[in-house]
Design a protein around this motif. Structure first.
Motif, short mmCIF file in Angstrom:
data_model
loop_
_atom_site.label_atom_id
_atom_site.label_comp_id
_atom_site.label_asym_id
_atom_site.label_seq_id
_atom_site.Cartn_x
_atom_site.Cartn_y
_atom_site.Cartn_z
N PHE A 253 0.99 -1.12 0.07
CA PHE A 253 -0.02 0.02 -0.02
C PHE A 253 0.83 1.09 0.02
O PHE A 253 2.03 1.32 0.18
CB PHE A 253 -1.01 0.01 1.27
CG PHE A 253 -2.06 -1.02 1.14
CD1 PHE A 253 -2.27 -1.85 0.11
CD2 PHE A 253 -2.69 -1.34 2.43
CE1 PHE A 253 -3.20 -2.84 0.28
CE2 PHE A 253 -3.73 -2.49 2.38
CZ PHE A 253 -4.01 -2.95 1.35
N PRO A 254 0.25 2.59 -0.46
CA PRO A 254 1.00 3.69 -0.24
C PRO A 254 1.46 3.93 1.29
O PRO A 254 0.56 3.42 2.16
CB PRO A 254 0.01 4.70 -0.84
CG PRO A 254 -1.04 3.83 -1.62
CD PRO A 254 -0.84 2.55 -1.09
N GLN A 255 2.50 4.72 1.42
CA GLN A 255 2.94 5.08 2.72
C GLN A 255 1.89 5.69 3.51
O GLN A 255 1.95 5.45 4.67
CB GLN A 255 4.14 6.06 2.86
CG GLN A 255 4.81 5.97 3.98
CD GLN A 255 5.14 4.72 4.64
OE1 GLN A 255 5.94 3.89 3.88
NE2 GLN A 255 4.83 4.63 5.85
N LYS A 256 0.98 6.72 3.09
CA LYS A 256 0.00 7.21 3.94
C LYS A 256 -1.12 6.16 4.39
O LYS A 256 -1.51 6.30 5.55
CB LYS A 256 -0.43 8.53 3.25
CG LYS A 256 0.29 9.69 3.16
CD LYS A 256 -0.63 10.60 2.37
CE LYS A 256 0.30 12.05 2.33
NZ LYS A 256 -0.44 13.09 1.66
N LEU A 257 -1.28 5.23 3.37
CA LEU A 257 -2.26 4.11 3.96
C LEU A 257 -1.61 3.37 5.19
O LEU A 257 -2.44 3.14 5.87
CB LEU A 257 -3.08 3.55 2.62
CG LEU A 257 -3.87 2.49 2.99
CD1 LEU A 257 -5.07 3.13 3.50
CD2 LEU A 257 -4.43 1.79 1.68
N GLN A 258 -0.37 2.92 4.75
CA GLN A 258 0.45 2.03 5.82
C GLN A 258 0.25 2.89 7.20
O GLN A 258 0.07 2.05 8.31
CB GLN A 258 1.64 1.86 5.15
CG GLN A 258 1.79 0.89 4.22
CD GLN A 258 3.20 0.59 3.84
OE1 GLN A 258 4.17 0.63 4.40
NE2 GLN A 258 3.36 0.36 2.51
#
Length: 182
Positions: free
Chosen positions: A83-88
């Motif tokens: 997943f993208p870092q923000k979602l992580q």
């Protein structure tokens, strides 16, 4: 913030140290029981009760916060790491929030039970003797309470964008720390 991290780290080190001491006591107690049983034919009374009610409960629950401090609990990262870092980060924050809520709830509930056992003077009868057992109930609220504090602190620091500063116990191998760099 460093002061809070330091206090939490010391509490964690204390609870983990007590768990380590319980491991040593368990080994000594069981060894003495075996020696007494097979050499002198007079086993120690209540060994099974002490092992199962005192030692094992503390060994299992007191280090919970130390494991959380090191991010050592089971995590499934197979899908999330794509997943993208923000979602992580959002998922990590949500996991910390849920961990905080669940462990705080368990700490309060087991704390109520420990208080009831203390007030009732809980004990067990083993080998004709009365063994007070209410102190064993304290391991759960201490372990889960510290774990909820760690999760809550990590969440607060994550929201503020700062490192949590919790210092995990460092055990160094004296043979490897002699200055050799490999």
């Amino acid at each position: 913030m460093n002061f809070i991290s330091s206090v939490i780290s010391r509490l964690i080190a204390g609870s983990a140290s007590i768990a380590g001491l319980l491991v040593l006591l368990l080994v000594v107690h069981v060894t003495l029981d075996v020696i007494m049983r097979f050499v002198f034919e007079t086993p120690l009374n209540s060994t099974i009760l002490y092992v199962s009610a005192f030692y094992m409960v503390g060994i299992a629950f007191l280090p919970l916060a130390a494991v959380e401090q090191k991010d050592g609990h089971i995590a499934v990262e197979l899908l999330v790491e794509k997943f993208p870092q923000k979602l992580q980060n959002f998922i990590a924050g949500l996991a910390l929030l849920l961990t905080f809520i669940v462990t705080a709830t368990v700490a309060v509930r087991t704390g109520d039970e420990a208080l009831a056992k203390y007030l009732g003077g809980a004990y067990s009868i083993e080998a004709g003797g009365k063994v007070i057992t209410w102190p064993t109930y304290l391991s759960l609220p201490i372990g889960f309470g510290l774990m909820s504090i760690v999760a809550g602190w990590k969440l607060v620091c994550m929201i503020m964008g700062r490192p949590h500063g919790l210092n995990a116990l460092k055990i160094e191998d004296p043979y490897l720390s002699g200055g050799d760099s490999q």
